[in-house]
Design a protein around this motif. Structure first.
Motif, PDB file in Angstrom:
ATOM      1  N   CYS A  32     -65.710  24.775  19.070  1.00  0.00           N
ATOM      2  CA  CYS A  32     -66.967  25.463  19.369  1.00  0.00           C
ATOM      3  C   CYS A  32     -66.647  26.802  18.664  1.00  0.00           C
ATOM      4  CB  CYS A  32     -67.218  25.623  20.796  1.00  0.00           C
ATOM      5  SG  CYS A  32     -68.182  24.542  21.575  1.00  0.00           S
ATOM      6  N   PRO A  33     -67.703  27.510  18.166  1.00  0.00           N
ATOM      7  CA  PRO A  33     -67.414  28.673  17.549  1.00  0.00           C
ATOM      8  C   PRO A  33     -67.932  29.776  18.520  1.00  0.00           C
ATOM      9  CG  PRO A  33     -69.631  27.676  17.027  1.00  0.00           C
ATOM     10  CD  PRO A  33     -68.913  26.871  17.675  1.00  0.00           C
ATOM     11  N   GLN A  34     -66.402  29.600  19.433  1.00  0.00           N
ATOM     12  CA  GLN A  34     -66.781  30.400  20.697  1.00  0.00           C
ATOM     13  C   GLN A  34     -67.506  31.788  20.461  1.00  0.00           C
ATOM     14  OE1 GLN A  34     -63.618  29.008  20.541  1.00  0.00           O
ATOM     15  NE2 GLN A  34     -64.075  27.312  21.793  1.00  0.00           N
ATOM     16  N   ASP A  35     -66.991  32.484  19.124  1.00  0.00           N
ATOM     17  CA  ASP A  35     -67.466  33.890  18.959  1.00  0.00           C
ATOM     18  C   ASP A  35     -68.841  34.194  18.834  1.00  0.00           C
ATOM     19  OD1 ASP A  35     -67.757  33.319  16.248  1.00  0.00           O
ATOM     20  OD2 ASP A  35     -65.710  33.146  16.511  1.00  0.00           O
ATOM     21  N   ARG A  36     -69.597  33.106  18.608  1.00  0.00           N
ATOM     22  CA  ARG A  36     -71.106  33.146  18.311  1.00  0.00           C
ATOM     23  C   ARG A  36     -71.660  32.460  19.980  1.00  0.00           C
ATOM     24  NH1 ARG A  36     -73.650  29.569  14.938  1.00  0.00           N
ATOM     25  NH2 ARG A  36     -72.015  28.695  14.010  1.00  0.00           N
ATOM     26  N   LEU A  37     -71.000  31.858  20.739  1.00  0.00           N
ATOM     27  CA  LEU A  37     -71.461  31.301  22.098  1.00  0.00           C
ATOM     28  C   LEU A  37     -70.811  32.064  23.165  1.00  0.00           C
ATOM     29  CD1 LEU A  37     -71.156  27.651  20.619  1.00  0.00           C
ATOM     30  CD2 LEU A  37     -73.278  29.034  20.795  1.00  0.00           C
ATOM     31  N   CYS A  38     -70.016  31.439  24.040  1.00  0.00           N
ATOM     32  CA  CYS A  38     -69.883  31.909  25.135  1.00  0.00           C
ATOM     33  C   CYS A  38     -68.884  33.222  25.118  1.00  0.00           C
ATOM     34  CB  CYS A  38     -68.701  30.671  25.888  1.00  0.00           C
ATOM     35  SG  CYS A  38     -67.196  30.151  24.996  1.00  0.00           S
TER      36      CYS A  38
END
Ligand code: FAD
Ligand code: SF4
Length: 491
Positions: free
Chosen positions: A100-106
């Motif tokens: 997941c592109p976590q920096d854009r999500l959670c």
């Protein structure tokens, strides 16, 4: 939460698991970049969570994971319960924790982002599930009552696997078909091993088989088996076909030697890295026609700034390129790829040229360079994206021996679907829901769809969410339906 815990984020900085040393990466290591937390590190990082009353991270996560709750369980060392809780919302948490592109999500929504560094949510999610699987934990389906219903899932990518998981949990037998011999879709043959170790997919396959999910692999639906046969054999069908229509940009010179489309490049390289062919049969034949050029000592230019482009630049570094440059037509803030992947690419030596639009690939039979024009960003369009506008007189040539085109993909509706009342938009995306249909139900009552074939090329986690929610619709239909209409006119 104790006072000491409440302020743990002040004393403990955000930390990711250790990475493969840079020297090994640039020397050609395709090993998964991030290592794994131990229990103490995972608990410590999880303890940084503020347990916000109204957690933004959960809202921003496309599957709405119960993030603060499983972070709390990790602090208490209750990993098996944490794994079970992860699976309540996410059928493939170990994959999402990795890609997941976590920096854009959670993590992008984490309250601690305002200067303290977000909780490392993805790395903890990966830790929970890897640890629970290693301890022998498996989803408990002992209370599930078989319904006697059977569903075919076409496509073993994240959408199809998520759908199969949820069907199994609803007592519905799922049989997953894929044209390739291995499961995972783009997880298996698109995303490089340095982001996702392929052993993780093999473990997930064993878990799903343990839940009763069946796989019929190396079967191309529409060629080896007709949709009519599937609709006759099964009570419903889920389409998780992905998006494979390649956007080539129509650049003059793209036929030159040394110009490569991104996905075949990654697929061929993945074959070499994993030491085996993950495919039953080629997609439209192009993978097998593309011999991977030797990139050692070459100047490589990658056109495009999404996840695929980042995977190409970082693969090219590992394959020994002398220089790797990524050219993107907007600025860095408007790049679609994950900021973390951009940072990793920079660390590995990739150069970025922002606000550059390719006009032509130049060469003499062999690619020698890319003619670029500089751009400035215009006003936002209907989708809120600012268009890149060329600046007249700003042309220049970037030297290159190899040019990799990574402009993206869109879905293609197979012929065998068109005759069944399944509609698609002009961009190839299948139309689902609306007009009295159940969510994810197509124009044919027994056909459901989700993932990239519905959304267009997007993310693993959104494909998982759609596969999961489509399974709920299928279960709803099968519970309520007395008979399933099979209004078939084509095989
Ligand atoms: P897919 O994963 O494409 O799976 C579809 C499956 O259907 C395939 O296995 C295909 O063989 C099968 N199939 C299709 N038609 C038939 C048929 N007729 N018969 C039998 N089988 C059939 N997302 C992220 O979140 N993070 C990332 O870091 C990331 N990196 C990416 C890197 C690359 C290079 C690419 C290309 C994509 C990346 N993505 C990433 C996007 C992500 O991989 C996709 O959005 C996701 O895999 C879509 O899932 P899906 O199940 O809809 O389709
Ligand atoms: Fe974050 Fe993705 Fe996990 Fe959701 S699924 S918590 S967005 S890493």
């Amino acid at each position: 939460m104790s006072k000491q815990q409440l302020f743990q984020f002040l004393e403990s900085p955000r930390e990711m698991p250790a990475k493969v040393p840079l020297a090994e990466r640039v020397a050609g290591s395709f090993d998964e970049l991030y290592g794994r937390f131990g229990q103490a590190e995972a608990a410590h990082q999880a303890g940084r969570c503020l347990d916000c009353g109204n957690p933004y991270c959960e809202a921003k996560c496309p599957v709405h994971n119960y993030i603060p709750d499983w972070l709390q369980l990790v602090q208490e060392g209750r990993i098996i319960e944490a794994a079970a809780l992860c699976h309540e919302t996410n059928p493939l948490p170990e994959m999402c924790g990795r890609v997941c592109p976590q920096d854009r999500l959670c993590e992008g929504a984490c309250t601690l982002n305002d200067g303290f560094g977000a909780v490392t949510i993805g790395a903890v999610e990966k830790y929970i599930v890897d640890t629970a699987f290693a301890q022998g934990w498996r989803p408990d389906l002992s209370k599930v009552k078989p319904t006697g219903k059977r569903v075919a899932v076409i496509g073993a990518g994240p959408a199809g696997l998520a759908c199969a998981d949820r069907l199994a949990r609803s007592g519905i037998e799922a049989t997953v078909f894929d044209r390739y011999e291995q499961i995972g879709g783009l997880l298996q043959f698109g995303i490089p091993s340095f982001k996702l170790d392929k052993a993780v997919i093999a473990t997930r396959r064993a878990v799903l088989e343990g839940m009763g999910v069946r796989f019929r692999l190396g079967v191309d639906v529409g060629r080896d088996v007709g949709i009519a046969a599937l609709l006759g054999e099964f009570d419903a069908v889920f389409l998780g076909l992905g998006a494979y229509r390649y956007t080539d940009g129509g650049l003059p010179g793209q036929e030159l030697a040394g110009v490569l489309p991104a996905l075949p490049f990654l697929v061929q390289n993945g074959r070499i890295v994993t030491g085996h062919d993950p495919h039953g049969r080629p997609i439209a034949g192009w993978e097998d026609q593309l011999a991977l050029p030797d990139l050692r000592g070459k100047r490589v230019v990658v056109l495009g700034g999404g996840d695929t482009g980042m995977d190409c630049v970082r693969s090219a570094i590992r394959l020994g390129a002398a220089s790797v440059t990524c050219a993107y037509r907007r600025d860095e803030a408007n790049m679609p790829g994950s900021a973390r992947e951009v940072a990793n690419a920079r660390e590995e030596g990739v150069q970025f040229l922002f606000n550059r639009q390719p006009q032509e690939i130049i060469g003499d039979g062999q690619a020698r360079g890319v003619r670029m024009v500089e751009t400035r960003l215009g006003e936002p369009d209907a989708n809120g994206r600012r268009a890149a506008q060329p600046i007249p007189g700003s042309e220049s040539v970037l030297d290159a021996d190899v040019v990799i085109i990574a402009f993206g993909f869109s879905p293609r509706v197979p012929q065998w679907l068109q005759a069944l009342g399944v509609q698609a938009q002009a961009n190839g995306r299948l139309v689902v829901g609306g007009n009295g249909r159940l969510p994810y139900q197509t124009g044919h009552d027994a056909l459901f769809a989700g993932g990239d074939c519905v959304r267009g090329a997007d993310l693993v986690v959104t494909a998982v969410q759609e596969g999961r929610d489509a399974a709920a619709s299928i279960a709803r239909m099968l519970r309520g339906a007395k008979a399933i209409p099979l209004a078939l006119t084509a095989a």
